[in-house]
Design a protein around this motif. Structure first.
Motif, short mmCIF file in Angstrom:
data_model
loop_
_atom_site.label_atom_id
_atom_site.label_comp_id
_atom_site.label_asym_id
_atom_site.label_seq_id
_atom_site.Cartn_x
_atom_site.Cartn_y
_atom_site.Cartn_z
N ASP A 70 34.89 52.77 49.73
CA ASP A 70 34.87 52.03 48.57
C ASP A 70 35.49 53.13 47.59
OD1 ASP A 70 33.59 49.67 48.80
OD2 ASP A 70 31.69 50.62 48.67
N PRO A 72 38.00 53.03 43.78
CA PRO A 72 39.16 52.26 42.82
C PRO A 72 40.16 53.18 42.85
CG PRO A 72 37.39 53.87 41.80
CD PRO A 72 36.82 53.85 43.04
N ARG A 92 42.24 45.79 46.73
CA ARG A 92 42.01 45.57 45.07
C ARG A 92 40.71 44.83 45.00
NH1 ARG A 92 45.49 42.68 40.44
NH2 ARG A 92 43.69 42.60 39.01
N GLY A 95 38.00 46.54 46.46
CA GLY A 95 37.66 47.94 45.88
C GLY A 95 37.84 48.80 47.15
N ARG A 156 32.20 52.61 44.13
CA ARG A 156 32.29 51.13 43.81
C ARG A 156 33.68 50.98 43.00
NH1 ARG A 156 30.26 48.91 47.76
NH2 ARG A 156 28.06 49.06 47.80
N GLY A 157 34.76 50.32 43.30
CA GLY A 157 35.82 49.96 42.85
C GLY A 157 36.41 48.52 42.72
N ALA A 158 35.44 47.56 43.23
CA ALA A 158 35.66 46.10 43.19
C ALA A 158 36.40 45.63 42.09
CB ALA A 158 34.69 45.38 43.76
N ASP A 159 37.24 44.70 42.06
CA ASP A 159 38.06 44.14 40.81
C ASP A 159 38.13 42.67 41.54
OD1 ASP A 159 39.75 43.31 38.85
OD2 ASP A 159 41.33 44.65 39.15
#
Length: 182
Positions: A70, A72, A92, A95, A156-159
């Motif tokens: 994970d 961002p 993206r 993430g 964490r970098g989920a979008d």
């Protein structure tokens, strides 16, 4: 044990599967073409594939193993990742940042350099030069520590992006499709 899963696989994929099993234990999922390990720190996922993808950077080899973390990535840095290495991929929505190579240390190196590109502003050409030098000297006293461990903590970098269809229009579309939720 890996031999049962990798019978008939190319030697490079078998070697990657064996090394991964030795380090992380048996895979969580196995099919005739793919082995997957989940949540083996620091990795979110490790995937070994029998399919070989030819790759010539920084030397000629085949990519058979993918490591996922994970991480961002700002939108304005995604192009820099592509210029650095085609084996580094950013998803993206999830993430997830991943790298596929011939072995784990190649992926560790690529992910460390990708992190430097997106977070520390390292230019892609400098990242390519460091990757070349690290692989060239991997068996020497000048071994680059970027080969040995991640130099960052995955985060964490989920979008999930933004809805462009409002609830009313979505409901009308669902009705027009016969109530099917797609």
């Amino acid at each position: 044990m890996t031999g049962l899963f990798t019978e008939g696989w190319p030697s490079s994929a078998t070697a990657a599967a064996h090394a991964t099993t030795e380090k992380y234990g048996p895979p969580d999922e196995a099919s005739p073409s793919t082995l997957i390990w989940h949540d083996r720190a620091p990795w979110k996922r490790i995937i070994v594939s029998r399919a070989m993808v030819p790759h010539r950077f920084p030397h000629t080899h085949v990519d058979v193993i993918k490591h996922v973390v994970d991480h961002p990535v700002p939108m304005d840095r995604i192009g820099d990742l592509a210029h650095f290495s085609g084996s580094v991929v950013y998803d993206r929505t999830r993430g997830e940042l991943s790298s596929h190579c011939e072995d784990e240390e190649g992926n560790v190196l690529s992910l460390n350099l990708a992190h430097d590109v997106v977070v520390n502003g390292l230019d892609p050409q400098s990242a390519r030069r460091r990757s070349h030098h690290a692989i060239e000297t991997r068996n020497s006293q000048n071994r680059d520590p970027y080969l040995d461990a991640l130099m960052f903590t995955p985060g964490r970098g989920a979008d999930p992006d933004e809805a462009t269809i409002d609830e009313h229009l979505r409901d009308r579309l669902r009705q027009a499709l016969g109530g099917v939720d797609r």
